[in-house]
Write a protein that holds these residues in place. Structure first.
Motif, PDB file in Angstrom:
ATOM      1  N   LYS A 233       0.850  -1.189   0.000  1.00  0.00           N
ATOM      2  CA  LYS A 233       0.000   0.000   0.000  1.00  0.00           C
ATOM      3  C   LYS A 233       0.882   1.234   0.000  1.00  0.00           C
ATOM      4  O   LYS A 233       1.936   1.246   0.644  1.00  0.00           O
ATOM      5  CB  LYS A 233      -0.909   0.008   1.234  1.00  0.00           C
ATOM      6  N   VAL A 234       0.453   2.272  -0.713  1.00  0.00           N
ATOM      7  CA  VAL A 234       1.231   3.494  -0.760  1.00  0.00           C
ATOM      8  C   VAL A 234       0.301   4.694  -0.719  1.00  0.00           C
ATOM      9  O   VAL A 234      -0.756   4.706  -1.360  1.00  0.00           O
ATOM     10  CB  VAL A 234       2.138   3.550  -2.014  1.00  0.00           C
ATOM     11  N   GLY A 235       0.691   5.699   0.063  1.00  0.00           N
ATOM     12  CA  GLY A 235      -0.054   6.945   0.136  1.00  0.00           C
ATOM     13  C   GLY A 235       0.797   8.092  -0.377  1.00  0.00           C
ATOM     14  O   GLY A 235       1.921   8.284   0.098  1.00  0.00           O
ATOM     15  N   VAL A 236       0.267   8.841  -1.341  1.00  0.00           N
ATOM     16  CA  VAL A 236       1.025   9.916  -1.974  1.00  0.00           C
ATOM     17  C   VAL A 236       0.267  11.229  -1.786  1.00  0.00           C
ATOM     18  O   VAL A 236      -0.821  11.416  -2.334  1.00  0.00           O
ATOM     19  CB  VAL A 236       1.245   9.651  -3.473  1.00  0.00           C
ATOM     20  N   PHE A 237       0.855  12.135  -1.013  1.00  0.00           N
ATOM     21  CA  PHE A 237       0.242  13.423  -0.729  1.00  0.00           C
ATOM     22  C   PHE A 237       0.957  14.474  -1.572  1.00  0.00           C
ATOM     23  O   PHE A 237       2.132  14.765  -1.363  1.00  0.00           O
ATOM     24  CB  PHE A 237       0.370  13.751   0.752  1.00  0.00           C
ATOM     25  N   SER A 238       0.253  15.043  -2.555  1.00  0.00           N
ATOM     26  CA  SER A 238       0.829  16.063  -3.441  1.00  0.00           C
ATOM     27  C   SER A 238       2.133  15.559  -4.063  1.00  0.00           C
ATOM     28  O   SER A 238       3.163  16.234  -4.039  1.00  0.00           O
ATOM     29  CB  SER A 238       1.101  17.373  -2.678  1.00  0.00           C
ATOM     30  N   GLY A 239       2.081  14.378  -4.628  1.00  0.00           N
ATOM     31  CA  GLY A 239       3.273  13.755  -5.182  1.00  0.00           C
ATOM     32  C   GLY A 239       3.928  14.579  -6.279  1.00  0.00           C
ATOM     33  O   GLY A 239       3.250  15.139  -7.145  1.00  0.00           O
ATOM     34  N   SER A 240       5.260  14.645  -6.258  1.00  0.00           N
ATOM     35  CA  SER A 240       6.006  15.429  -7.258  1.00  0.00           C
ATOM     36  C   SER A 240       6.191  14.621  -8.545  1.00  0.00           C
ATOM     37  O   SER A 240       7.322  14.344  -8.968  1.00  0.00           O
ATOM     38  CB  SER A 240       7.361  15.851  -6.683  1.00  0.00           C
ATOM     39  N   TYR A 277      -3.521  12.160  -3.109  1.00  0.00           N
ATOM     40  CA  TYR A 277      -4.183  13.421  -2.775  1.00  0.00           C
ATOM     41  C   TYR A 277      -3.597  14.536  -3.623  1.00  0.00           C
ATOM     42  O   TYR A 277      -2.381  14.602  -3.857  1.00  0.00           O
ATOM     43  CB  TYR A 277      -3.992  13.782  -1.299  1.00  0.00           C
ATOM     44  N   ALA A 278      -4.460  15.438  -4.069  1.00  0.00           N
ATOM     45  CA  ALA A 278      -4.030  16.691  -4.696  1.00  0.00           C
ATOM     46  C   ALA A 278      -5.050  17.771  -4.342  1.00  0.00           C
ATOM     47  O   ALA A 278      -6.244  17.495  -4.182  1.00  0.00           O
ATOM     48  CB  ALA A 278      -3.913  16.546  -6.212  1.00  0.00           C
ATOM     49  N   GLY A 279      -4.573  19.025  -4.212  1.00  0.00           N
ATOM     50  CA  GLY A 279      -5.452  20.140  -3.888  1.00  0.00           C
ATOM     51  C   GLY A 279      -5.520  21.142  -5.026  1.00  0.00           C
ATOM     52  O   GLY A 279      -4.579  21.281  -5.814  1.00  0.00           O
ATOM     53  N   THR A 280      -6.620  21.849  -5.107  1.00  0.00           N
ATOM     54  CA  THR A 280      -6.825  22.784  -6.224  1.00  0.00           C
ATOM     55  C   THR A 280      -6.019  24.068  -6.071  1.00  0.00           C
ATOM     56  O   THR A 280      -5.891  24.830  -7.038  1.00  0.00           O
ATOM     57  CB  THR A 280      -8.314  23.142  -6.364  1.00  0.00           C
ATOM     58  N   LYS A 281      -5.480  24.324  -4.886  1.00  0.00           N
ATOM     59  CA  LYS A 281      -4.718  25.557  -4.655  1.00  0.00           C
ATOM     60  C   LYS A 281      -3.237  25.263  -4.393  1.00  0.00           C
ATOM     61  O   LYS A 281      -2.542  26.046  -3.750  1.00  0.00           O
ATOM     62  CB  LYS A 281      -5.308  26.324  -3.466  1.00  0.00           C
ATOM     63  N   GLU A 282      -2.732  24.166  -4.897  1.00  0.00           N
ATOM     64  CA  GLU A 282      -1.332  23.801  -4.652  1.00  0.00           C
ATOM     65  C   GLU A 282      -0.366  24.718  -5.392  1.00  0.00           C
ATOM     66  O   GLU A 282       0.750  24.968  -4.927  1.00  0.00           O
ATOM     67  CB  GLU A 282      -1.092  22.354  -5.096  1.00  0.00           C
ATOM     68  N   VAL A 323     -10.945  20.792  -2.856  1.00  0.00           N
ATOM     69  CA  VAL A 323     -11.097  22.172  -3.300  1.00  0.00           C
ATOM     70  C   VAL A 323     -10.483  23.096  -2.249  1.00  0.00           C
ATOM     71  O   VAL A 323     -10.830  23.029  -1.068  1.00  0.00           O
ATOM     72  CB  VAL A 323     -12.581  22.523  -3.514  1.00  0.00           C
ATOM     73  N   GLY A 324      -9.530  23.901  -2.671  1.00  0.00           N
ATOM     74  CA  GLY A 324      -8.848  24.797  -1.755  1.00  0.00           C
ATOM     75  C   GLY A 324      -7.652  24.166  -1.066  1.00  0.00           C
ATOM     76  O   GLY A 324      -6.952  24.841  -0.310  1.00  0.00           O
ATOM     77  N   GLY A 325      -7.406  22.884  -1.322  1.00  0.00           N
ATOM     78  CA  GLY A 325      -6.266  22.214  -0.720  1.00  0.00           C
ATOM     79  C   GLY A 325      -4.957  22.800  -1.216  1.00  0.00           C
ATOM     80  O   GLY A 325      -4.814  23.130  -2.394  1.00  0.00           O
ATOM     81  N   THR A 326      -3.995  22.938  -0.321  1.00  0.00           N
ATOM     82  CA  THR A 326      -2.718  23.570  -0.651  1.00  0.00           C
ATOM     83  C   THR A 326      -1.571  22.578  -0.509  1.00  0.00           C
ATOM     84  O   THR A 326      -1.735  21.461  -0.022  1.00  0.00           O
ATOM     85  CB  THR A 326      -2.461  24.790   0.251  1.00  0.00           C
ATOM     86  N   HIS A 327      -0.385  23.046  -0.927  1.00  0.00           N
ATOM     87  CA  HIS A 327       0.831  22.236  -0.845  1.00  0.00           C
ATOM     88  C   HIS A 327       1.484  22.516   0.502  1.00  0.00           C
ATOM     89  O   HIS A 327       2.529  23.178   0.587  1.00  0.00           O
ATOM     90  CB  HIS A 327       1.769  22.608  -1.996  1.00  0.00           C
ATOM     91  N   SER A 328       0.870  22.019   1.577  1.00  0.00           N
ATOM     92  CA  SER A 328       1.334  22.355   2.918  1.00  0.00           C
ATOM     93  C   SER A 328       0.859  21.317   3.915  1.00  0.00           C
ATOM     94  O   SER A 328      -0.093  20.564   3.670  1.00  0.00           O
ATOM     95  CB  SER A 328       0.813  23.738   3.336  1.00  0.00           C
ATOM     96  N   GLY A 329       1.528  21.337   5.077  1.00  0.00           N
ATOM     97  CA  GLY A 329       1.200  20.394   6.124  1.00  0.00           C
ATOM     98  C   GLY A 329      -0.252  20.394   6.565  1.00  0.00           C
ATOM     99  O   GLY A 329      -0.849  19.332   6.725  1.00  0.00           O
ATOM    100  N   PRO A 330      -0.875  21.557   6.786  1.00  0.00           N
ATOM    101  CA  PRO A 330      -2.271  21.541   7.227  1.00  0.00           C
ATOM    102  C   PRO A 330      -3.201  20.780   6.282  1.00  0.00           C
ATOM    103  O   PRO A 330      -4.099  20.072   6.741  1.00  0.00           O
ATOM    104  CB  PRO A 330      -2.620  23.034   7.288  1.00  0.00           C
TER     105      PRO A 330
END
Length: 345
Positions: A233-240, A277-282, A323-330
């Motif tokens: 299993k792999v989790g990718v948060f805002s993967g480059s 995961y990806a956010g619209t405000k990254e 929606v509104g998700g950013t490239h940040s820890g929060p």
């Protein structure tokens, strides 16, 4: 009188030694009681949350190879039996990378009194586990019966993060990931054997996950893709997934993305479960002008390649777009419970 004065002076000297020793012991104990603030922070934006006291035990791992780690570095964490506890290894050495890094091991409640073996999650950019109090998140999920108890191994990044994280053996155009092959060897040949030897874990890919943020997410995906016998299993948060070999034009930036090519030219990894995961405000970058920011396009187009291999969205692949998700820890830690429950519920 001289004899009395001598005895007085000797008594004062002895008292001074005793008091100095007591102060030294107090300072030494204070240094072991808490984990230090990470010294090598990722280069992207971090917005710290209010700090919470952690139950932490510091141990040392200075051996040059995994085979040399012994039971002498195993430490029993304290704290309440209903709380997650943390073992901190300040100087986990890699002979492949020739450097040291901090590794925090989050142990589930009652680990010391049970005989249970636990599934394990490895986390790149483990600095964030410290910053965002992952122990408290785990305790909340456990108490709400939303997550089975697991061991989390938080691997801190170093000042060489941009070199260590990437696609093993294929550096990006600006040397991103030029040491990713060595980092992979560190994880596979040094860290995993150490955890297996010293902690009660369930083995096999079905019981082992890896995750990461940004470049750490790319590295996590590469490790899972290249080693499906170890990670299921792999989790990718805002993967480059933008990392590429050619940066000359919009066309070459699009066509030379490394991970897309690697997956396209690889056979299916049967059984691998993937969460993105990806956010619209990254970001605002849109290299081909199609109205979709590159972060989202790079992720969804990788998912499209995976689907051509036979993976099913919703079954083998989970994609979360905020929606509104950013490239940040929060933003990342807002959706972390979703990944944890997906991987370990």
């Amino acid at each position: 009188m001289s004899s009395i004065s001598c005895r007085v002076r000797n008594f004062v000297a002895l008292l001074t030694v005793i008091l100095s020793f007591g102060a030294l012991v107090a300072c030494s104990n204070e240094g072991v009681a808490t984990s230090s603030v990470p010294t090598a922070s990722p280069t992207f934006q971090v917005q710290p949350s209010p700090t919470t006291a952690l139950t932490t035990t510091v141990v040392s791992a200075t051996a040059t190879t995994s085979a040399q780690f012994t039971a002498a570095v195993i430490s029993t964490p304290g704290g309440a039996s209903n709380d997650t506890s943390i073992v901190t290894i300040k100087d986990f050495h890699s002979s492949f990378l020739n450097n040291d890094r901090q590794v925090d091991i989050f142990l589930p409640p009652d680990y010391n009194t049970a005989t249970t073996r636990y599934k394990v999650l490895y986390m790149n950019d483990g600095n964030f586990a410290y910053t965002y109090n992952v122990n408290k998140l785990l305790d909340k999920l456990y108490s709400d019966n939303q997550l089975e108890k697991i061991i989390v191994v938080a691997i801190f990044s170093t000042s060489a993060r941009n070199s260590e994280y990437g696609v093993a053996g294929i550096p990006g155009f600006d040397s991103v990931g030029d040491k990713a092959d060595l980092y992979s060897k560190f994880v596979i040949e040094e860290l995993l054997p150490y955890i297996k030897k010293n902690y009660r874990i369930q083995e096999g890919p079905a019981n082992t996950a890896i995750m990461g943020f940004s470049l750490g997410g790319l590295m996590a995906f590469d490790l899972a893709w290249q080693h499906p016998d170890l990670f299921g299993k792999v989790g990718v948060f805002s993967g480059s997934f933008w990392v590429r070999t050619d940066n000359e034009s919009a066309t070459t930036r699009q066509n030379s993305r490394i991970m897309h090519k690697v997956v396209r030219e690889s056979p299916k990894r049967v059984g691998l479960k993937m969460w993105f995961y990806a956010g619209t405000k990254e970001e605002t970058d849109d290299r081909d002008g199609n109205g979709v920011i590159d972060m989202i396009q790079d992720t969804t187009e990788l998912i499209d390649v995976l689907k051509t291999k036979g993976y099913q969205l919703g079954t083998d692949i989970v994609y979360t777009q905020i929606v509104g998700g950013t490239h940040s820890g929060p933003s990342w830690f807002k959706v972390l419970p979703d990944f944890l429950k997906s991987a370990f519920q």
